[in-house]
Scaffold this motif. Structure first.
Motif, PDB file in Angstrom:
ATOM      1  N   ASP A 290      -4.163   6.825   3.469  1.00  0.00           N
ATOM      2  CA  ASP A 290      -2.755   7.077   3.258  1.00  0.00           C
ATOM      3  C   ASP A 290      -2.184   7.973   4.349  1.00  0.00           C
ATOM      4  O   ASP A 290      -1.164   7.655   4.969  1.00  0.00           O
ATOM      5  CB  ASP A 290      -2.574   7.718   1.883  1.00  0.00           C
ATOM      6  CG  ASP A 290      -1.114   7.815   1.507  1.00  0.00           C
ATOM      7  OD1 ASP A 290      -0.380   6.842   1.749  1.00  0.00           O
ATOM      8  OD2 ASP A 290      -0.707   8.866   0.986  1.00  0.00           O
TER       9      ASP A 290
ATOM     10  N   ILE B  65       0.811  -1.215   0.000  1.00  0.00           N
ATOM     11  CA  ILE B  65       0.000   0.000   0.000  1.00  0.00           C
ATOM     12  C   ILE B  65       0.842   1.261   0.000  1.00  0.00           C
ATOM     13  O   ILE B  65       0.433   2.286  -0.518  1.00  0.00           O
ATOM     14  CB  ILE B  65      -0.952   0.056   1.209  1.00  0.00           C
ATOM     15  CG1 ILE B  65      -0.186  -0.231   2.497  1.00  0.00           C
ATOM     16  CG2 ILE B  65      -2.103  -0.907   1.025  1.00  0.00           C
ATOM     17  CD1 ILE B  65      -0.920   0.199   3.714  1.00  0.00           C
ATOM     18  N   MET B  66       2.037   1.182   0.544  1.00  0.00           N
ATOM     19  CA  MET B  66       2.885   2.365   0.557  1.00  0.00           C
ATOM     20  C   MET B  66       3.403   2.669  -0.849  1.00  0.00           C
ATOM     21  O   MET B  66       3.551   3.824  -1.221  1.00  0.00           O
ATOM     22  CB  MET B  66       4.039   2.207   1.553  1.00  0.00           C
ATOM     23  CG  MET B  66       3.632   2.318   2.999  1.00  0.00           C
ATOM     24  SD  MET B  66       3.054   3.994   3.456  1.00  0.00           S
ATOM     25  CE  MET B  66       1.299   3.898   3.127  1.00  0.00           C
TER      26      MET B  66
ATOM     27  N   PHE C 100       1.699   1.781  -3.476  1.00  0.00           N
ATOM     28  CA  PHE C 100       0.459   2.180  -4.135  1.00  0.00           C
ATOM     29  C   PHE C 100       0.238   3.682  -3.991  1.00  0.00           C
ATOM     30  O   PHE C 100       0.024   4.392  -4.971  1.00  0.00           O
ATOM     31  CB  PHE C 100      -0.704   1.403  -3.513  1.00  0.00           C
ATOM     32  CG  PHE C 100      -2.065   1.847  -3.945  1.00  0.00           C
ATOM     33  CD1 PHE C 100      -2.561   1.492  -5.182  1.00  0.00           C
ATOM     34  CD2 PHE C 100      -2.852   2.609  -3.092  1.00  0.00           C
ATOM     35  CE1 PHE C 100      -3.838   1.900  -5.579  1.00  0.00           C
ATOM     36  CE2 PHE C 100      -4.118   3.022  -3.477  1.00  0.00           C
ATOM     37  CZ  PHE C 100      -4.608   2.667  -4.726  1.00  0.00           C
ATOM     38  N   SER C 101       0.356   4.167  -2.754  1.00  0.00           N
ATOM     39  CA  SER C 101       0.073   5.590  -2.552  1.00  0.00           C
ATOM     40  C   SER C 101       1.160   6.451  -3.207  1.00  0.00           C
ATOM     41  O   SER C 101       0.865   7.472  -3.821  1.00  0.00           O
ATOM     42  CB  SER C 101      -0.067   5.912  -1.071  1.00  0.00           C
ATOM     43  OG  SER C 101       1.159   6.256  -0.496  1.00  0.00           O
TER      44      SER C 101
ATOM     45  N   TYR D 259      -1.993   6.135   7.592  1.00  0.00           N
ATOM     46  CA  TYR D 259      -0.980   5.086   7.636  1.00  0.00           C
ATOM     47  C   TYR D 259       0.416   5.680   7.799  1.00  0.00           C
ATOM     48  O   TYR D 259       1.219   5.204   8.616  1.00  0.00           O
ATOM     49  CB  TYR D 259      -1.043   4.201   6.384  1.00  0.00           C
ATOM     50  CG  TYR D 259      -0.321   2.899   6.591  1.00  0.00           C
ATOM     51  CD1 TYR D 259      -0.952   1.830   7.206  1.00  0.00           C
ATOM     52  CD2 TYR D 259       1.008   2.751   6.213  1.00  0.00           C
ATOM     53  CE1 TYR D 259      -0.274   0.642   7.433  1.00  0.00           C
ATOM     54  CE2 TYR D 259       1.686   1.559   6.436  1.00  0.00           C
ATOM     55  CZ  TYR D 259       1.033   0.510   7.047  1.00  0.00           C
ATOM     56  OH  TYR D 259       1.711  -0.653   7.288  1.00  0.00           O
TER      57      TYR D 259
END
Lengths: 210, 210
Positions: free
Chosen positions: B130, A79-80, A82-83, B133
């Motif tokens: 985001d 996800i990191m 992804f962002s 996180y």
DNA sequence: AAAAGTTGGTGACTAAAGTTACAATTACAA
DNA sequence: TTGTAATTGTAACTTTAGTCACCAACTTTT
């Protein structure tokens, strides 16, 4: 039907035929051997890596100190990345393969497009964010309210689960980094766990969970 | 154009007219006074709260121990409620107003629908995930690698930023809970910060940041 | 206004984990 | 195989923060 399409269909059964086709078309498959850095803090992320096979360790680095955030397994994405990818930001994490792995790299433009076009694709990332966030809350609570011995045990069990083996070839130094503590502390505690008959340490630096 | 539509347009300038209309139609506006619990761990989440005005504190609770996860400000929503809401799960967090606040509650069915229909709505939640996180990674690093004194300072500065005032009416006990430590530790450190001329403690339990 | 409850202050103690310093063992390469 | 590097083991010490015990100040209730 190509091999890649078959594999993608297996790994992502909830993706439509069209989406699978597009991913197969625009994705770049890469085989990467164990212990390879695929992304470092500060990198520009133009392609989103999705794991087809293998295990990837994702770290945060803070003032030279590493800390294990999560493992990526098959069918998962970071996800990191992804962002960073959809917002054209730099990577905040470092990712290293923990076994010989196969990734598929998706171009960021396509990722943005699929996110709009395919609900299943969109949902996958919400789900990953959610999992990772819940996981993080747990980690945080463990760090705050549990002692290192328990955290080490948890780490060993989790590593066994991810790697699928009770014999973990891992250095004390690495365990210490993953948990954000000092090597000596880990050596001491592993000796204690050995005395308590919870693990044995085989030669070759292998920790065996009993 | 109703007052609510005007307000929503201000708070969410990137939302389309249609989306704003729908939110205004299906959302339920609630005024909630300070120190009210709006959600507790274990609650079913059928409506997603979005903050129009005010500040909300979001906690995780682990074996009776609280820990401050984040503050929600105007135009923000709680990603943990979001995920509970769209996946029909129970809340993993507790949320309490930190000032008199106005929320708009969005029915979970509509949220799911808007997520598909409106890209801007979809994007908002990815963005929130985001932010939260990344924030969590920072928090984690601070907990692991900084001493409590620094964490306390950070907390004070962050609280000033959120509340928009240097005079914080907050009990030592509450600070301790937010940071996951003991009241005595906080009292001791606040005395030290007072000696170091970083804060003063006014009567009535007010901490003034200098 | 007295009693009860809440909050804050503080010293003394304890426990946990980080640090230092070095020895012992094992792995690896010349 | 022998020297070098990497890894592990361990004792002693230090630091940090959590705990205990108690008192004082202030607030709220009766």
């Amino acid at each position: 039907m190509t091999e890649l399409v078959i594999k993608l269909t297996q790994k992502f059964p909830f993706f439509s035929k069209n989406l699978i086709q597009e991913i197969a078309k625009y994705g770049v498959v890469k085989n990467i051997e164990n212990k390879t850095t695929i992304l470092t803090t500060g990198d520009n992320v133009r392609m989103l890596p999705v794991v087809l096979d293998g295990i990837i360790k994702v770290y945060s680095i803070y003032e030279d100190k590493e800390f294990l955030l999560y493992y990526l397994k098959s069918s998962e994405s970071c996800i990191m990345s992804f962002s960073a990818c959809i917002e054209n930001k730099k990577s905040e994490i470092t990712a290293i393969t923990e076994s010989d792995s196969t990734l598929i790299l998706l171009p960021s433009e396509k990722v943005k497009f699929w996110l709009k076009k395919y609900e299943s694709f969109n949902k996958l990332f919400f789900k990953l964010y959610d999992q990772r966030y819940l996981d993080m809350i747990n980690t945080l609570n463990h760090i705050l309210f549990e002692n290192i011995e328990n955290r080490l045990l948890r780490y060993l069990y989790e590593t066994r689960r991810i790697k699928g083996t009770s014999e973990l070839a891992i250095k004390h130094r690495e365990v210490a980094e993953d948990l954000g503590t000092a090597r000596e502390v880990i050596s001491r505690l592993l000796k204690k766990l050995e005395k308590d008959k919870i693990i044995t340490q085989l030669k070759g630096g292998i920790i065996k969970i009993l």
